[in-house]
Design a protein around this motif. Structure first.
Motif, mmCIF file in Angstrom:
data_model
loop_
_atom_site.group_PDB
_atom_site.id
_atom_site.type_symbol
_atom_site.label_atom_id
_atom_site.label_comp_id
_atom_site.label_asym_id
_atom_site.label_seq_id
_atom_site.Cartn_x
_atom_site.Cartn_y
_atom_site.Cartn_z
ATOM 1 N N PRO A 240 0.832 -1.212 0.000
ATOM 2 C CA PRO A 240 0.000 0.000 0.000
ATOM 3 C C PRO A 240 0.862 1.256 0.000
ATOM 4 O O PRO A 240 1.895 1.319 0.672
ATOM 5 C CB PRO A 240 -0.789 -0.132 1.315
ATOM 6 C CG PRO A 240 -0.760 -1.592 1.644
ATOM 7 C CD PRO A 240 0.565 -2.083 1.148
ATOM 8 N N TYR A 241 0.446 2.233 -0.777
ATOM 9 C CA TYR A 241 1.145 3.518 -0.905
ATOM 10 C C TYR A 241 2.519 3.387 -1.560
ATOM 11 O O TYR A 241 3.330 4.311 -1.474
ATOM 12 C CB TYR A 241 1.309 4.200 0.458
ATOM 13 C CG TYR A 241 0.007 4.581 1.118
ATOM 14 C CD1 TYR A 241 -0.688 5.716 0.722
ATOM 15 C CD2 TYR A 241 -0.534 3.805 2.131
ATOM 16 C CE1 TYR A 241 -1.886 6.070 1.317
ATOM 17 C CE2 TYR A 241 -1.727 4.146 2.741
ATOM 18 C CZ TYR A 241 -2.401 5.275 2.320
ATOM 19 O OH TYR A 241 -3.590 5.617 2.908
ATOM 20 N N ALA A 242 2.785 2.286 -2.203
ATOM 21 C CA ALA A 242 4.083 2.115 -2.857
ATOM 22 C C ALA A 242 3.888 1.336 -4.155
ATOM 23 O O ALA A 242 4.346 0.204 -4.297
ATOM 24 C CB ALA A 242 5.068 1.390 -1.937
ATOM 25 N N ASP A 243 3.155 1.938 -5.110
ATOM 26 C CA ASP A 243 2.820 1.270 -6.375
ATOM 27 C C ASP A 243 2.129 -0.059 -6.085
ATOM 28 O O ASP A 243 2.676 -1.144 -6.311
ATOM 29 C CB ASP A 243 4.072 1.052 -7.229
ATOM 30 C CG ASP A 243 4.684 2.364 -7.690
ATOM 31 O OD1 ASP A 243 3.913 3.321 -7.920
ATOM 32 O OD2 ASP A 243 5.919 2.434 -7.798
ATOM 33 N N GLU A 244 0.904 0.036 -5.591
ATOM 34 C CA GLU A 244 0.165 -1.130 -5.096
ATOM 35 C C GLU A 244 0.160 -2.283 -6.106
ATOM 36 O O GLU A 244 -0.019 -2.071 -7.308
ATOM 37 C CB GLU A 244 -1.289 -0.755 -4.783
ATOM 38 C CG GLU A 244 -1.448 0.203 -3.623
ATOM 39 C CD GLU A 244 -1.236 1.652 -3.997
ATOM 40 O OE1 GLU A 244 -1.189 2.508 -3.102
ATOM 41 O OE2 GLU A 244 -1.113 1.919 -5.223
ATOM 42 N N ARG A 245 0.360 -3.479 -5.564
ATOM 43 C CA ARG A 245 0.253 -4.696 -6.366
ATOM 44 C C ARG A 245 -1.148 -5.274 -6.148
ATOM 45 O O ARG A 245 -1.364 -6.151 -5.302
ATOM 46 C CB ARG A 245 1.307 -5.709 -5.940
ATOM 47 C CG ARG A 245 2.744 -5.277 -6.178
ATOM 48 C CD ARG A 245 3.690 -6.280 -5.566
ATOM 49 N NE ARG A 245 5.072 -6.093 -5.987
ATOM 50 C CZ ARG A 245 6.090 -6.833 -5.549
ATOM 51 N NH1 ARG A 245 5.864 -7.819 -4.667
ATOM 52 N NH2 ARG A 245 7.313 -6.606 -5.969
ATOM 53 N N TRP A 246 -2.110 -4.824 -6.918
ATOM 54 C CA TRP A 246 -3.502 -5.209 -6.688
ATOM 55 C C TRP A 246 -3.720 -6.699 -6.894
ATOM 56 O O TRP A 246 -4.642 -7.284 -6.304
ATOM 57 C CB TRP A 246 -4.416 -4.396 -7.607
ATOM 58 C CG TRP A 246 -4.424 -2.942 -7.287
ATOM 59 C CD1 TRP A 246 -3.788 -1.957 -7.966
ATOM 60 C CD2 TRP A 246 -5.073 -2.311 -6.189
ATOM 61 N NE1 TRP A 246 -4.011 -0.727 -7.370
ATOM 62 C CE2 TRP A 246 -4.793 -0.912 -6.280
ATOM 63 C CE3 TRP A 246 -5.877 -2.779 -5.149
ATOM 64 C CZ2 TRP A 246 -5.293 0.001 -5.364
ATOM 65 C CZ3 TRP A 246 -6.371 -1.866 -4.220
ATOM 66 C CH2 TRP A 246 -6.078 -0.489 -4.339
ATOM 67 N N TRP A 247 -2.870 -7.314 -7.706
ATOM 68 C CA TRP A 247 -3.056 -8.735 -7.978
ATOM 69 C C TRP A 247 -2.843 -9.588 -6.727
ATOM 70 O O TRP A 247 -3.318 -10.732 -6.669
ATOM 71 C CB TRP A 247 -2.116 -9.189 -9.090
ATOM 72 C CG TRP A 247 -0.659 -8.954 -8.823
ATOM 73 C CD1 TRP A 247 0.076 -7.866 -9.176
ATOM 74 C CD2 TRP A 247 0.241 -9.831 -8.146
ATOM 75 N NE1 TRP A 247 1.371 -7.995 -8.769
ATOM 76 C CE2 TRP A 247 1.504 -9.197 -8.130
ATOM 77 C CE3 TRP A 247 0.116 -11.085 -7.557
ATOM 78 C CZ2 TRP A 247 2.630 -9.776 -7.544
ATOM 79 C CZ3 TRP A 247 1.232 -11.666 -6.979
ATOM 80 C CH2 TRP A 247 2.467 -11.021 -6.969
ATOM 81 N N VAL A 248 -2.153 -9.046 -5.721
ATOM 82 C CA VAL A 248 -1.962 -9.810 -4.477
ATOM 83 C C VAL A 248 -3.297 -10.055 -3.785
ATOM 84 O O VAL A 248 -3.472 -11.064 -3.091
ATOM 85 C CB VAL A 248 -0.981 -9.072 -3.555
ATOM 86 C CG1 VAL A 248 -0.859 -9.785 -2.214
ATOM 87 C CG2 VAL A 248 0.393 -8.961 -4.221
ATOM 88 N N LEU A 249 -4.260 -9.138 -3.983
ATOM 89 C CA LEU A 249 -5.581 -9.355 -3.389
ATOM 90 C C LEU A 249 -6.223 -10.629 -3.928
ATOM 91 O O LEU A 249 -7.038 -11.262 -3.244
ATOM 92 C CB LEU A 249 -6.491 -8.158 -3.675
ATOM 93 C CG LEU A 249 -6.144 -6.848 -2.945
ATOM 94 C CD1 LEU A 249 -7.065 -5.731 -3.415
ATOM 95 C CD2 LEU A 249 -6.266 -7.042 -1.430
ATOM 96 N N ALA A 250 -5.864 -11.011 -5.168
ATOM 97 C CA ALA A 250 -6.398 -12.252 -5.731
ATOM 98 C C ALA A 250 -5.909 -13.468 -4.932
ATOM 99 O O ALA A 250 -6.628 -14.463 -4.811
ATOM 100 C CB ALA A 250 -6.005 -12.381 -7.195
ATOM 101 N N LEU A 251 -4.678 -13.404 -4.403
ATOM 102 C CA LEU A 251 -4.190 -14.500 -3.558
ATOM 103 C C LEU A 251 -5.037 -14.632 -2.298
ATOM 104 O O LEU A 251 -5.411 -15.737 -1.893
ATOM 105 C CB LEU A 251 -2.723 -14.244 -3.178
ATOM 106 C CG LEU A 251 -1.687 -14.306 -4.291
ATOM 107 C CD1 LEU A 251 -0.309 -13.963 -3.735
ATOM 108 C CD2 LEU A 251 -1.669 -15.697 -4.932
ATOM 109 N N LEU A 252 -5.333 -13.482 -1.661
ATOM 110 C CA LEU A 252 -6.158 -13.511 -0.455
ATOM 111 C C LEU A 252 -7.564 -14.025 -0.774
ATOM 112 O O LEU A 252 -8.105 -14.873 -0.060
ATOM 113 C CB LEU A 252 -6.227 -12.114 0.155
ATOM 114 C CG LEU A 252 -4.906 -11.560 0.717
ATOM 115 C CD1 LEU A 252 -5.026 -10.068 1.015
ATOM 116 C CD2 LEU A 252 -4.501 -12.315 1.970
ATOM 117 N N ALA A 253 -8.145 -13.510 -1.869
ATOM 118 C CA ALA A 253 -9.495 -13.945 -2.235
ATOM 119 C C ALA A 253 -9.516 -15.424 -2.592
ATOM 120 O O ALA A 253 -10.441 -16.164 -2.208
ATOM 121 C CB ALA A 253 -10.007 -13.109 -3.418
ATOM 122 N N GLY A 254 -8.489 -15.890 -3.325
ATOM 123 C CA GLY A 254 -8.433 -17.306 -3.685
ATOM 124 C C GLY A 254 -8.310 -18.197 -2.468
ATOM 125 O O GLY A 254 -8.955 -19.261 -2.390
#
Length: 532
Positions: A240-254
């Motif tokens: 967060p606040y450092a060029d967010e890697r939004w795809w990591v949220l897919a790991l949490l959701a998966g």
């Protein structure tokens, strides 16, 4: 075997979910807000604190440089990815906020699944028009509501630092909470005991923290394979606040979807009250000859787990003492915060006093859990057969209280030994600094005894007392709150050891207060009706 009064079909398996969800939220109307408030205040207080600590670009650049070379501190809080206040907030408290969300979530799920089955209430509920998977769904939805509210508060509160980063941090922390909520749902199907379900899920959380710490100590950018194995490492690498890697949220959701599917599959393949890992038979006759022996058998796993955890935590904190002194350096604001927590002696002694104080605050959670174990035995109906024999209430309670109060002394002693081993010197003063925390810990435990004895239906409020002490001791010094607020907590009256001179007055007064509260609680337990 319990018969469910529902017809086949996915909709029927969820019948009654809404009603059970409303009931769960009503039961947790005190516990959930306390956990959410503590977590949110911890995170939202950080930007102002960090602005005071590292107010100039040069100070922030120096922080990033030092964290890149200080592996022990990286193991504790993780690497820094950017020098903005938002990024520093995510660095400083992100992992801890995720861990708190995980603890809240596993407690909620176990309470409304395995706890209900163990007490027999779920069988009564299941005899009506309630689907087989309704209780599990309601528990997971309750955890989702709590994590959702937390995510909204964090996103709104940190939006001033950047909306995108605030959303990423809020969703990441809530995602970690839901990962452990669904994990607790699986463990609740595998074990026959709510205590074991909570313990095993908490052990997985501890392992996740250790793996992340080991990975972060090895690399300064979160790229270690050990970091990526841990859900807490996923939160860190969301950046967060450092060029967010939004795809990591897919790991949490998966992970949430996969673990949720496994939990739903397991709950449809077992009888109510049963488990896939059956409980071992008890010991042969003669091995449990007293109420104290029974209490020890019930609580020995908890004592062992906390003992190992405090010993390892002491070693880690002791090993990072010199590095912390180097990190603070000439930063007057950071020094002032440590002085409010650990006194005005040398910086090394101040840091050690701060760490012993933090360990004491965490030990208060142990003593509350241990003191309230008789409350769980009572409400589940297991205490009645014991008390129906030649065992008085006071003797029964005393067995658990000896373990609660003696166990707190043991874990603080081990924490002191770990600190001394990690630091490499001054064993005596460090042991004294850890043991001087005991009177405040015992006061918190005594409040739990009083509530259990006098107001058993409000016994869970003891968690709020421990949480308030943790919040005051952890966040209060950083927010520069008045000393009168710090003095609300019993920990605010203790001498700051090592470094300062020993003051016996507060120690004696707090110990006496704990004795009085315990006596009052036992008197109430002796006179009131047993609850079920």
């Amino acid at each position: 075997m319990t018969t469910f009064a529902v017809r086949p079909g996915s909709a029927r398996r969820l019948a009654g979910t809404g009603t059970l969800l409303r009931f769960a939220l009503r039961r947790d109307r005190l516990m959930m807000p306390v956990w959410i408030a503590v977590n949110a205040l911890m995170v939202l207080s950080m930007p102002n604190t960090l602005e005071g600590l590292y107010g100039t670009p040069a100070e922030r650049a120096d922080l990033i440089r030092q964290m890149g070379t200080n592996s022990s501190l990286r193991a504790m809080v993780g690497p820094v990815f950017d020098d903005s206040l938002g990024a520093l907030t995510a660095w400083r408290v992100g992992v801890y906020a995720g861990a708190l969300a995980a603890v809240m979530s596993l407690l909620v799920v176990v309470r409304h699944t395995r706890d209900e089955e163990e007490s027999g209430r779920q069988e009564l509920v299941a005899s009506g028009m309630v689907g087989r998977r309704a209780s599990l769904t309601a528990a997971l939805l309750a955890a989702a509501v709590a994590n959702g509210v937390l995510a909204l508060l964090l996103t709104a509160g940190l939006a001033g630092q950047g909306t995108s980063g605030a959303l990423a941090l809020g969703l990441g922390i809530a995602g970690v909470g839901m990962v452990f909520a669904t994990m607790a749902a699986i463990v609740a199907q595998l074990t026959e005991s709510a205590r074991m379900a909570r313990g095993l899920t908490a052990a997985v959380l501890g392992a996740a923290f250790v793996l992340r710490a080991a990975g972060d100590s090895a690399t300064d950018d979160g790229s270690s394979a050990l970091t990526w194995v841990s859900p807490l490492g996923w939160l860190e690498n969301l950046r967060p606040y450092a060029d967010e890697r939004w795809w990591v949220l897919a790991l949490l959701a998966g992970a949430v979807l996969l673990q949720g599917a496994v939990a739903y599959g397991l709950t449809g393949r077992r009888d109510l009250g049963m488990s896939f890992l059956p409980t071992r038979p008890g010991p042969a006759s003669g091995r449990l000859g007293s109420a104290g022996a029974l209490a020890w058998r019930l609580q020995r796993g908890s004592v062992l787990g906390w003992s190992v955890g405090f010993l390892l935590a002491g070693v880690v904190y002791g090993g990072m003492t010199e590095g912390a002194a180097d990190l603070v350096g000439d930063n007057d604001n950071a020094r002032r915060i440590f002085e409010r927590m650990g006194g005005r002696s040398g910086l090394t002694d101040t840091f050690l006093a701060s760490m012993t104080g933090m360990l004491g605050l965490v030990a208060a959670l142990y003593i509350v859990a241990s003191v309230l174990r008789p409350h769980g035995e009572e409400t589940s109906g297991r205490a009645e057969p014991v008390l129906a024999n030649a065992v008085g209430r006071l003797r029964w309670a005393a067995g658990h209280l000896v373990i609660a109060f003696g166990g707190s002394a043991l874990i603080m002693l081990l924490a002191g030994l770990g600190l001394a081993a990690g630091y490499g010197k001054e064993t005596g003063p460090i042991l004294g600094a850890c043991l001087v925390q005991l009177p405040a810990i015992w006061v918190i435990g005594a409040v739990a005894v009083l509530l259990h004895g006098m107001l058993p239906r409000a016994a869970a409020a003891a968690w709020g007392v421990a949480g308030a002490a943790l919040l005051i001791g952890w966040v209060g010094p950083a927010l520069d709150v008045p000393q009168a607020v710090l003095d609300i907590s019993p920990f605010g009256h203790l001498p700051k050891l090592p470094g300062e001179s020993m003051e016996w007055g507060p120690v004696v007064v707090l110990t006496g207060l704990a004795v009085v509260l315990v006596a009052a609680g036992l008197a109430g337990l002796r006179r009131r009706d047993m609850t079920t």
